[in-house]
Design an enzyme around this catalytic site. Structure first.
Site, PDB file in Angstrom:
ATOM      1  NE  ARG A  56       0.188   0.168  -6.764  1.00  0.00           N
ATOM      2  CZ  ARG A  56       0.838   0.749  -5.614  1.00  0.00           C
ATOM      3  NH1 ARG A  56      -0.567   0.952  -4.646  1.00  0.00           N
ATOM      4  NH2 ARG A  56       1.951   1.017  -4.766  1.00  0.00           N
ATOM      5  CB  THR A  57       3.860  -4.968  -9.336  1.00  0.00           C
ATOM      6  OG1 THR A  57       3.888  -4.709  -9.422  1.00  0.00           O
ATOM      7  CG2 THR A  57       3.943  -6.410 -10.755  1.00  0.00           C
ATOM      8  CE  LYS A  85      23.284 -16.990   3.130  1.00  0.00           C
ATOM      9  NZ  LYS A  85      22.223 -17.997   2.492  1.00  0.00           N
ATOM     10  NE  ARG A 106       8.352  -4.173  -9.103  1.00  0.00           N
ATOM     11  CZ  ARG A 106       6.947  -2.772  -9.129  1.00  0.00           C
ATOM     12  NH1 ARG A 106       7.631  -2.719  -7.399  1.00  0.00           N
ATOM     13  NH2 ARG A 106       6.911  -3.618 -10.089  1.00  0.00           N
TER      14      ARG A 106
HETATM   15  N1   CP Z   1       2.504  -0.186  -9.958  1.00  0.00           N
HETATM   16  C1   CP Z   1       3.376  -0.730  -9.595  1.00  0.00           C
HETATM   17  O1   CP Z   1       4.501  -1.317  -9.939  1.00  0.00           O
HETATM   18  O2   CP Z   1       2.839  -0.827  -8.188  1.00  0.00           O
HETATM   19  P1   CP Z   1       4.254  -1.267  -7.058  1.00  0.00           P
HETATM   20  O3   CP Z   1       5.350  -0.829  -7.032  1.00  0.00           O
HETATM   21  O4   CP Z   1       3.680  -0.758  -5.706  1.00  0.00           O
HETATM   22  O5   CP Z   1       4.125  -3.229  -7.623  1.00  0.00           O
END
Ligand code: CP
Length: 309
Positions: A56-57, A85, A106
């Protein structure tokens, strides 16, 4: 209120007025979230650096940029990058800032997004850092509550259920809900309680809260049931995960006796905590919640890039 060039790392960095401003902007952008038609990010490039899995994110950021006429670059796993590496995160950021106008990151390490923001000359948006924070998830959660609940956020009784120790979405959401003084019920197994530092913060903010391991204690009074997955990947010991893996499961039967207008939210992905039979009940909002990630991320990106909606 200044958002241009700002890093978005934690909901603790926001005032309530700033959050409401973003939610209002998302409301104006929502019609364009399905069909595009705005060119606010034309000529802009946004980098999405996902060192951890995401559906989603990552994809809603990607959609948000494209609905606004911009372009994305990035990767969806560290394995396809020079990290394998031995390249450091710091060097990666120093390079990407010269390719992109904003960086969405992320990372499995708590604090990684904050560290990236201290290096980057372009805005950094935290898309989840370990068990730390997930601020744009919180913004879309608040937007969902605003749109889908019959009462304003400040009058809601919100039950956060599941993995409150490792779940970054509930950490970020608890901080933000404290700004609205919403009532909180924290439901988790003893091993997965909300960290003491966050509980102390909430209490200092004057939030009315209860903690319990029993979901039955909170069902009848909840306006929002915010379910979460037990975060298997963050347990140092897999046998500890197995002890709590199936602690909570919502089924149509569980919902007998809840308020008529109670809504069920979940940041997703779900594992076993919501029976798919619940999806067709009047309470389910989690798929709509996932869609709201698009207008929220359109709002956030256009703000940090200084584009008027
Ligand atoms: N809600 C959320 O962070 O979903 P994802 O891990 O799929 O991005």
């Amino acid at each position: 209120m200044i958002f241009e060039r700002r890093h978005i790392i934690s909901t603790k960095d926001f005032s309530r007025e700033e959050i409401d401003f973003i939610l209002d902007r998302a409301g104006r952008l929502e019609p364009y979230a399905r069909r595009g038609g705005l060119d606010l990010l034309k000529g802009h490039v946004v980098a999405t650096l996902f060192f951890e899995p995401s559906t989603r994110t990552r994809l809603s950021f990607d959609t948000a940029v494209k609905r606004l006429g911009g372009a994305t670059i990035g990767f969806d796993s560290a394995e396809s990058t020079s990290t394998v590496k031995g390249e450091t995160l710091s060097d990666t950021i120093k390079v990407i800032e010269s390719y992109a106008d904003a960086i969405v990151i992320r990372h499995p390490r708590e604090g990684a997004a904050r560290m990236a923001s201290e290096i980057s000359s372009v805005p950094v948006i935290n898309a989840g850092d370990g068990a730390g924070h997930h601020p744009t998830q919180t913004l879309l959660d608040l937007y969902t509550m605003r749109k889908e609940c019959r009462k304003p956020i400040e009058e809601l009784n919100v039950a956060l259920v599941g993995d409150l120790k490792y779940g970054r979405t509930v950490h970020s959401l608890a901080y933000a809900l404290s700004l609205y003084k919403a009532r909180l019920s924290l439901v988790s197994p003893e091993q997965l309680r909300m960290p003491e530092s966050i509980i102390n913060y909430l209490r200092k903010q004057g939030v009315e809260l209860v903690e319990t391991p029993r979901i039955d204690d909170v069902l009848a009074d909840a306006d929002v049931l915010y379910m979460t997955r037990i975060q298997k990947e963050r347990f140092p010991d897999p046998s500890e995960y197995l002890k709590v893996a199936d602690s909570y499961r919502i089924t149509p039967d569980t919902l007998k006796g809840v308020k008529d207008d109670m809504i069920i939210m979940h940041p997703l992905p779900r594992v076993n905590e919501i029976d798919p039979a619940v999806d067709s009940t009047r309470h389910a909002r989690y798929f709509r919640q996932a869609f709201y990630g698009v207008p929220i991320r359109m709002a956030v990106l256009s703000l940090v890039l200084g584009k008027e909606a």
